[in-house]
Motif scaffolding. Structure first.
Motif, PDB file in Angstrom:
ATOM      1  N   SER A 238      91.170 146.751 103.572  1.00 39.57           N
ATOM      2  CA  SER A 238      91.015 146.411 104.990  1.00 39.57           C
ATOM      3  C   SER A 238      89.853 147.151 105.649  1.00 39.57           C
ATOM      4  N   HIS A 239      89.336 148.172 105.011  1.00 38.05           N
ATOM      5  CA  HIS A 239      88.168 148.874 105.563  1.00 38.05           C
ATOM      6  C   HIS A 239      86.898 148.039 105.411  1.00 38.05           C
ATOM      7  N   VAL A 240      86.919 147.053 104.516  1.00 35.34           N
ATOM      8  CA  VAL A 240      85.734 146.246 104.220  1.00 35.34           C
ATOM      9  C   VAL A 240      85.996 144.750 104.361  1.00 35.34           C
ATOM     10  N   PHE A 241      87.102 144.282 103.809  1.00 30.25           N
ATOM     11  CA  PHE A 241      87.364 142.854 103.754  1.00 30.25           C
ATOM     12  C   PHE A 241      87.908 142.350 105.087  1.00 30.25           C
ATOM     13  N   LEU A 242      87.225 141.342 105.650  1.00 27.58           N
ATOM     14  CA  LEU A 242      87.580 140.818 106.968  1.00 27.58           C
ATOM     15  C   LEU A 242      88.516 139.622 106.910  1.00 27.58           C
ATOM     16  N   GLY A 243      88.358 138.771 105.902  1.00 26.09           N
ATOM     17  CA  GLY A 243      89.202 137.592 105.803  1.00 26.09           C
ATOM     18  C   GLY A 243      88.543 136.493 105.027  1.00 26.09           C
TER      19      GLY A 243
ATOM     20  N   TYR B 173      83.100 135.765 110.979  1.00 27.33           N
ATOM     21  CA  TYR B 173      83.840 137.023 110.961  1.00 27.33           C
ATOM     22  C   TYR B 173      83.067 138.201 111.557  1.00 27.33           C
ATOM     23  N   ASP B 174      81.794 138.019 111.863  1.00 25.27           N
ATOM     24  CA  ASP B 174      81.001 139.121 112.409  1.00 25.27           C
ATOM     25  C   ASP B 174      81.493 139.505 113.806  1.00 25.27           C
ATOM     26  N   GLN B 175      81.373 140.768 114.119  1.00 24.42           N
ATOM     27  CA  GLN B 175      81.703 141.321 115.430  1.00 24.42           C
ATOM     28  C   GLN B 175      80.539 142.213 115.862  1.00 24.42           C
ATOM     29  N   PRO B 176      80.377 142.469 117.157  1.00 24.32           N
ATOM     30  CA  PRO B 176      79.260 143.308 117.596  1.00 24.32           C
ATOM     31  C   PRO B 176      79.179 144.652 116.867  1.00 24.32           C
ATOM     32  N   GLU B 177      80.327 145.257 116.613  1.00 28.21           N
ATOM     33  CA  GLU B 177      80.301 146.563 115.955  1.00 28.21           C
ATOM     34  C   GLU B 177      79.884 146.504 114.484  1.00 28.21           C
ATOM     35  N   TYR B 178      79.860 145.307 113.883  1.00 27.85           N
ATOM     36  CA  TYR B 178      79.418 145.173 112.489  1.00 27.85           C
ATOM     37  C   TYR B 178      77.913 144.959 112.395  1.00 27.85           C
ATOM     38  N   ALA B 179      77.281 144.647 113.509  1.00 26.99           N
ATOM     39  CA  ALA B 179      75.823 144.530 113.613  1.00 26.99           C
ATOM     40  C   ALA B 179      75.217 143.608 112.557  1.00 26.99           C
TER      41      ALA B 179
ATOM     42  N   ILE C 204      82.844 142.218 104.230  1.00 26.73           N
ATOM     43  CA  ILE C 204      82.830 141.009 103.408  1.00 26.73           C
ATOM     44  C   ILE C 204      83.764 139.973 104.027  1.00 26.73           C
ATOM     45  N   ALA C 205      83.296 138.720 104.042  1.00 28.59           N
ATOM     46  CA  ALA C 205      84.123 137.586 104.460  1.00 28.59           C
ATOM     47  C   ALA C 205      83.886 136.444 103.477  1.00 28.59           C
ATOM     48  N   CYS C 206      84.880 135.590 103.325  1.00 25.62           N
ATOM     49  CA  CYS C 206      84.795 134.480 102.359  1.00 25.62           C
ATOM     50  C   CYS C 206      85.099 133.142 103.027  1.00 25.62           C
TER      51      CYS C 206
END
Length: 171
Positions: free
Chosen positions: A43-48, A91-97, A21-23
């Motif tokens: 922190s396992h889910v919320f990115l920022g 906030y997406d990263q390659p590992e979050y697909a 999740i990002a906001c």
């Protein structure tokens, strides 16, 4: 449910499904992010959260259409949609697909109106990626809220609405 319980439930569901999740926040000014980070293990889910309170920051940081902002101002459903999509991408990263939910808030908390926009007019944006929502369809939408009360009442009610709606989508 209160905001703490809703945020905890959302984070648990997201973690079990490998979703982040990002906001992007304007009128809530970090209050939505706070709802998540108050939960241990967030922190396992919320990115920022990108707090883009200034109208120009919405364009320069998030990439919201400048012509739209110039024409309609920041309190508009399309602005909320663009903010939600942009924060998911930011906030997406390659590992979050691409499994990043984008949430946004924009509106008038009050105490008075902002030009022709009354206090309590709020738009919340949602970008729910495909295969994340209970119906397995991508959702990009804005929901209009007409809230009342003090400035803090409007901000807190906005956060609660976002959490309730997100919880419903996640099933």
């Amino acid at each position: 449910m209160n905001a703490d319980d809703l945020a905890a439930a959302v984070l648990t569901i997201c973690e079990s499904h490998g979703v982040k999740i990002a906001c992007a926040e304007s009128l809530t000014g970090g209050l939505l992010a706070d709802a998540f980070v108050r939960v241990p293990g967030a922190s396992h889910v919320f990115l920022g959260s990108a707090v883009t309170y200034d109208i120009n920051a919405k364009a320069s940081i998030l990439g919201v259409d400048k012509a739209l902002l110039d024409r309609e101002g920041a309190v508009h459903p399309e602005v909320a949609r663009q903010m939600a999509v942009a924060t998911a991408r930011l906030y997406d990263q390659p590992e979050y697909a691409g499994r990043v939910i984008g949430l946004s808030t924009t509106g008038v908390a009050g105490p008075g109106p902002d030009g022709d926009k009354p206090a309590g007019l709020v738009y919340v944006g949602f970008h729910i990626p495909r295969d994340v929502a209970a119906d397995r369809a991508e959702h990009v939408e804005a929901v209009e809220l007409r809230l009342s009360g003090t400035r803090e009442d409007v901000r807190h009610a906005t956060v609660l609405h976002v959490l309730e709606r997100l919880r419903a989508w996640l099933g």
